[in-house]
Design an enzyme around this catalytic site. Structure first.
Site, PDB file in Angstrom:
ATOM      1  N   GLU A  85       1.179  -0.951  -0.465  1.00 46.41           N
ATOM      2  CA  GLU A  85      -0.219  -0.145   0.248  1.00 46.41           C
ATOM      3  C   GLU A  85       0.604   1.384   0.182  1.00 46.41           C
ATOM      4  O   GLU A  85       1.588   1.343   0.692  1.00 46.41           O
ATOM      5  CB  GLU A  85      -1.371  -0.642   1.743  1.00 46.41           C
ATOM      6  CG  GLU A  85      -2.125   1.057   1.321  1.00 46.41           C
ATOM      7  CD  GLU A  85      -3.264   1.417   2.375  1.00 46.41           C
ATOM      8  OE1 GLU A  85      -2.599  -0.072   2.748  1.00 46.41           O
ATOM      9  OE2 GLU A  85      -3.471   2.020   2.121  1.00 46.41           O
ATOM     10  N   LYS A 269      -6.376  -0.169  11.757  1.00 42.03           N
ATOM     11  CA  LYS A 269      -6.588  -1.086  10.532  1.00 42.03           C
ATOM     12  C   LYS A 269      -5.433  -0.338   9.996  1.00 42.03           C
ATOM     13  O   LYS A 269      -3.935  -0.482   9.543  1.00 42.03           O
ATOM     14  CB  LYS A 269      -7.595  -0.810   9.755  1.00 42.03           C
ATOM     15  CG  LYS A 269      -6.970  -1.108   8.145  1.00 42.03           C
ATOM     16  CD  LYS A 269      -6.253  -0.248   7.331  1.00 42.03           C
ATOM     17  CE  LYS A 269      -5.881  -0.462   5.713  1.00 42.03           C
ATOM     18  NZ  LYS A 269      -4.643   0.067   5.610  1.00 42.03           N
ATOM     19  N   ASP A 285       3.874 -14.835  11.557  1.00 41.80           N
ATOM     20  CA  ASP A 285       3.019 -15.166  11.017  1.00 41.80           C
ATOM     21  C   ASP A 285       1.728 -13.881  11.534  1.00 41.80           C
ATOM     22  O   ASP A 285       0.960 -13.899  12.151  1.00 41.80           O
ATOM     23  CB  ASP A 285       2.011 -16.553  12.136  1.00 41.80           C
ATOM     24  CG  ASP A 285       0.530 -16.939  11.385  1.00 41.80           C
ATOM     25  OD1 ASP A 285       0.229 -16.365  10.530  1.00 41.80           O
ATOM     26  OD2 ASP A 285       0.104 -17.521  11.902  1.00 41.80           O
ATOM     27  N   HIS A 382      -1.419  11.037   1.277  1.00 39.60           N
ATOM     28  CA  HIS A 382      -1.443   9.266   0.288  1.00 39.60           C
ATOM     29  C   HIS A 382      -1.543   9.676  -0.994  1.00 39.60           C
ATOM     30  O   HIS A 382      -1.382   8.762  -1.620  1.00 39.60           O
ATOM     31  CB  HIS A 382      -3.052   8.535   1.508  1.00 39.60           C
ATOM     32  CG  HIS A 382      -3.189   7.895   0.745  1.00 39.60           C
ATOM     33  ND1 HIS A 382      -3.115   6.905   0.977  1.00 39.60           N
ATOM     34  CD2 HIS A 382      -3.937   6.925  -0.237  1.00 39.60           C
ATOM     35  CE1 HIS A 382      -3.476   5.662   0.443  1.00 39.60           C
ATOM     36  NE2 HIS A 382      -4.085   5.860  -0.670  1.00 39.60           N
TER      37      HIS A 382
HETATM   38  P1  HMG Z   1       4.503  14.928   4.234  1.00 40.36           P
HETATM   39  O1  HMG Z   1       4.834  15.917   5.061  1.00 40.36           O
HETATM   40  O2  HMG Z   1       3.736  15.878   2.554  1.00 40.36           O
HETATM   41  O3  HMG Z   1       6.118  14.694   3.562  1.00 40.36           O
HETATM   42  O4  HMG Z   1       4.291  13.446   4.434  1.00 40.36           O
HETATM   43  P2  HMG Z   1       7.205  15.785   2.625  1.00 40.36           P
HETATM   44  O5  HMG Z   1       7.786  14.853   2.410  1.00 40.36           O
HETATM   45  O6  HMG Z   1       7.865  17.000   3.774  1.00 40.36           O
HETATM   46  O7  HMG Z   1       8.519  14.322   3.695  1.00 40.36           O
HETATM   47  C1  HMG Z   1       8.910  14.632   5.187  1.00 40.36           C
HETATM   48  C2  HMG Z   1       9.538  13.401   5.419  1.00 40.36           C
HETATM   49  O8  HMG Z   1       8.165  12.031   5.049  1.00 40.36           O
HETATM   50  C3  HMG Z   1      10.276  12.815   4.735  1.00 40.36           C
HETATM   51  O9  HMG Z   1      11.541  12.874   5.498  1.00 40.36           O
HETATM   52  C4  HMG Z   1      10.581  11.067   4.759  1.00 40.36           C
HETATM   53  O10 HMG Z   1      10.152  10.847   6.723  1.00 40.36           O
HETATM   54  C5  HMG Z   1       9.078  11.144   4.881  1.00 40.36           C
HETATM   55  P3  HMG Z   1      12.984  13.091   4.128  1.00 40.36           P
HETATM   56  O11 HMG Z   1      13.033  11.655   4.028  1.00 40.36           O
HETATM   57  O12 HMG Z   1      13.137  13.412   2.890  1.00 40.36           O
HETATM   58  O13 HMG Z   1      13.908  13.179   5.521  1.00 40.36           O
HETATM   59  N1  HMG Z   1       8.398  10.567   3.103  1.00 40.36           N
HETATM   60  C6  HMG Z   1       8.592   9.558   2.503  1.00 40.36           C
HETATM   61  N2  HMG Z   1       9.121   8.535   3.332  1.00 40.36           N
HETATM   62  C7  HMG Z   1       9.921   7.931   1.725  1.00 40.36           C
HETATM   63  N3  HMG Z   1       8.891   8.094   0.214  1.00 40.36           N
HETATM   64  C8  HMG Z   1       8.714   9.589  -0.060  1.00 40.36           C
HETATM   65  C9  HMG Z   1       8.414  10.100   1.036  1.00 40.36           C
HETATM   66  N4  HMG Z   1       7.625  11.359   1.697  1.00 40.36           N
HETATM   67  C10 HMG Z   1       7.655  11.815   2.574  1.00 40.36           C
HETATM   68  N5  HMG Z   1       7.789   9.295  -1.220  1.00 40.36           N
HETATM   69  C11 HMG Z   1       2.838  11.660   3.914  1.00 40.36           C
HETATM   70  C12 HMG Z   1       3.548  12.747   3.136  1.00 40.36           C
HETATM   71  C13 HMG Z   1       2.489  10.963   3.515  1.00 40.36           C
HETATM   72  C14 HMG Z   1       4.390  11.224   4.841  1.00 40.36           C
HETATM   73  C15 HMG Z   1       2.366  11.708   5.337  1.00 40.36           C
HETATM   74  O14 HMG Z   1       1.101  13.491   4.652  1.00 40.36           O
HETATM   75  C16 HMG Z   1       1.063  11.611   5.867  1.00 40.36           C
HETATM   76  O15 HMG Z   1       1.881  10.496   7.029  1.00 40.36           O
HETATM   77  N6  HMG Z   1       0.296  10.544   5.592  1.00 40.36           N
HETATM   78  C17 HMG Z   1      -0.306   9.655   6.447  1.00 40.36           C
HETATM   79  C18 HMG Z   1      -0.194   8.462   4.739  1.00 40.36           C
HETATM   80  C19 HMG Z   1      -0.856   7.125   5.856  1.00 40.36           C
HETATM   81  O16 HMG Z   1      -1.576   7.030   6.984  1.00 40.36           O
HETATM   82  N7  HMG Z   1      -1.144   6.350   4.507  1.00 40.36           N
HETATM   83  C20 HMG Z   1      -1.951   5.014   5.192  1.00 40.36           C
HETATM   84  C21 HMG Z   1      -2.956   4.175   4.574  1.00 40.36           C
HETATM   85  S1  HMG Z   1      -3.926   5.425   4.603  1.00 40.36           S
HETATM   86  C22 HMG Z   1      -5.065   3.583   5.331  1.00 40.36           C
HETATM   87  O17 HMG Z   1      -4.715   3.008   5.017  1.00 40.36           O
HETATM   88  C23 HMG Z   1      -4.747   3.938   7.212  1.00 40.36           C
HETATM   89  C24 HMG Z   1      -6.087   4.645   7.763  1.00 40.36           C
HETATM   90  O18 HMG Z   1      -7.783   4.844   7.083  1.00 40.36           O
HETATM   91  C25 HMG Z   1      -6.034   4.742   8.810  1.00 40.36           C
HETATM   92  C26 HMG Z   1      -6.743   5.864   9.688  1.00 40.36           C
HETATM   93  O19 HMG Z   1      -7.716   6.585   9.820  1.00 40.36           O
HETATM   94  O20 HMG Z   1      -6.474   6.033  11.175  1.00 40.36           O
HETATM   95  C27 HMG Z   1      -5.968   6.733   7.499  1.00 40.36           C
END
Ligand code: HMG
Length: 427
Positions: A85, A269, A285, A382
């Site tokens: 994901e 989740k 597992d 996301h």
């Molecule tokens: P951002 O602040 O826009 O990121 O966050 P950024 O571009 O400013 O980068 C800051 C740091 O984020 C980076 O530091 C990395 O640590 C990380 P740096 O490496 O530059 O020193 N980062 C990355 N790491 C690897 N690859 C990348 C990358 N981009 C940033 N391409 C971010 C963007 C997506 C991280 C933020 O918006 C976030 O944490 N969002 C949450 C996303 C999430 O939870 N996803 C899970 C799937 S959704 C789900 O299934 C669960 C849910 O329904 C659960 C719930 O409802 O509670 C949401």
């Protein structure tokens, strides 16, 4: 029956594929080529994978990602994550970096007891059953000695065997409830072997006992780990909001997940995004972990959040408690080359150390998700991460990808916005 097959398991791999392609893919050569494309060119590695399970015809890859900057109990870790994901690894990395700058994560294992049960039926007097059990109990330990001796050398083994009366729930139903310490092994095979020997010895002690089954439980509420982050509320200040505003809203989001099952399931989740990906990468597992964790989340009778948050004396605290039965020896851990790499990356952790790392990954994931949900909304980050998936879906070439990634640095990513942008570029 049409399309049924007998003796399939005895076919060679080539015969299995031929049968499948002719019976279910209209002899389409592309279907066969796709299966073969995923074979590993190293024959011995492919054979290893073929033999992990049964009727293997190809491999099914998951990305192996890493999340750096995890400061846990004062030590830095790069956490391996096997997950398909988008945004999960980014979210974990983001939270790791955020908390590294605020003292990092602390984690401790609270207990490591595992459970197995011999389920049996008995319709006589309870006092007589108690007498049978108490008389035979030393032999139950004695006759498992050949199975437990190596585990005992490592400091583990059978902790206790209890007789449990369940007749108020099901007429004639009793259990031998057995507790185990399995040290660095997850212990499923060890526990099941002990239980089957215990059942044999117990059954032989009286012809009034009818053993139904003997099996470990994946519910491990006494194999528990706790992970936490904390910082002063004003350390959460940003230009967009004060630390107090952020923490208050964040805590409300956690409270909602504590009392509302619809929200709790999604909240948990998100936690399992982190937990499962590390569990998978380290050869554990994940089905067992999932089943146990969700049962734990419902232990009060109502499904609830696995994480909790508070502010006390100006300090924001966010923590998780998880039941985790994990192993760092046995099973796939010594077999799967990528699992070995993952465990090496983590410094060859003990099972207890791995429990702390997995709990931290879950907490970090939940922090990142709630931080997004309560500030920007989840879609912004996301979809930013999902962009490449959409571009791949439309078979964008390298040059198109470069241009569109640049474009979406200043535009909101939605599926239709990406489609429009690709069409404009191609026009
Ligand atoms: P951002 O602040 O826009 O990121 O966050 P950024 O571009 O400013 O980068 C800051 C740091 O984020 C980076 O530091 C990395 O640590 C990380 P740096 O490496 O530059 O020193 N980062 C990355 N790491 C690897 N690859 C990348 C990358 N981009 C940033 N391409 C971010 C963007 C997506 C991280 C933020 O918006 C976030 O944490 N969002 C949450 C996303 C999430 O939870 N996803 C899970 C799937 S959704 C789900 O299934 C669960 C849910 O329904 C659960 C719930 O409802 O509670 C949401």
């Amino acid at each position: 029956m049409e399309n049924s097959v007998s003796g399939f398991s005895k076919f060679t791999k080539a015969e299995k594929i031929d049968w499948l392609i002719s019976n279910h893919f209209q002899n389409n050569p592309k279907a066969k080529a796709n299966l073969e494309r995923y074979w590993n060119s190293d024959d011995s590695l492919q054979k290893l994978h073929d033999e992990f399970t049964e009727n293997t015809i190809s491999n099914f890859y998951l990305p192996f990602g890493i999340a750096p900057n995890f400061l846990i109990n004062g030590k830095m870790y790069v956490i391996p994550m096997a997950i398909e994901e988008s945004s999960v690894v980014a979210a974990a990395s983001n939270a790791a970096k955020f908390w590294m700058e605020r003292g990092g994560f602390t984690a401790e294992v609270l207990s490591t007891t595992k459970v197995g049960q011999v389920h049996f039926m008995y319709h006589g007097e309870y006092s007589e059953l108690e007498t049978i059990f108490n008389t035979i109990k030393p032999q139950l330990f004695e006759q498992t000695k050949s199975i437990t001796k190596n585990m005992q050398k490592r400091g583990g083994g059978i902790l206790d065997i209890k007789l449990v009366n369940k007749t108020s729930k099901l007429s004639g139903y009793y259990q031998l409830h057995v507790t185990f310490e399995t040290k660095d092994a997850m212990g499923a095979n060890f526990i099941n072997s002990c239980l089957e020997q215990i059942a044999t010895t117990f059954k032989a002690s009286s012809d009034t006992i009818q053993v139904v089954m003997s099996i470990l439980s994946n519910y491990v509420p006494e194999c528990l780990v706790r992970a936490e982050v904390r910082c002063k509320v004003d350390e959460l200040d940003t230009e967009a909001y004060s630390g107090q505003e952020f923490a208050d809203t964040f805590i409300q989001a956690v409270r909602i997940a504590e009392i509302e099952p619809y929200r709790a399931v999604t909240h948990n989740k998100g936690i399992m995004n982190g937990v499962d990906s590390v569990v998978l990468a380290t050869g554990n597992d994940f089905r067992a972990v999932e089943a146990g964790v969700h049962a734990y989340a419902a232990r009060s009778g109502s499904y609830s959040s696995l994480t909790h948050a508070s502010i006390e004396n100006g300090v924001f605290k966010f923590w998780i408690e998880l039941p985790l039965a994990l192993g760092t020896i046995g099973g796939l851990t010594g077999l799967h080359p990528m699992v070995k790499t993952a465990l090496e990356l983590l410094g060859h952790p003990s099972a207890k150390k791995l429990m702390t790392i997995v709990a931290v990954a879950g907490l970090a994931q939940n922090f990142a998700a709630l931080k997004s949900l309560t500030t920007t909304g989840i879609q912004q980050g996301h979809m930013k991460m999902h962009l490449l998936n959409i571009l791949n879906q439309f078979e964008a070439n390298a040059n198109e990808k470069l241009q569109l990634i640049e474009h979406f640095k200043t535009h909101t990513v939605t599926h239709s916005a990406v489609v429009d942008a690709i069409e404009n570029l191609r026009a």
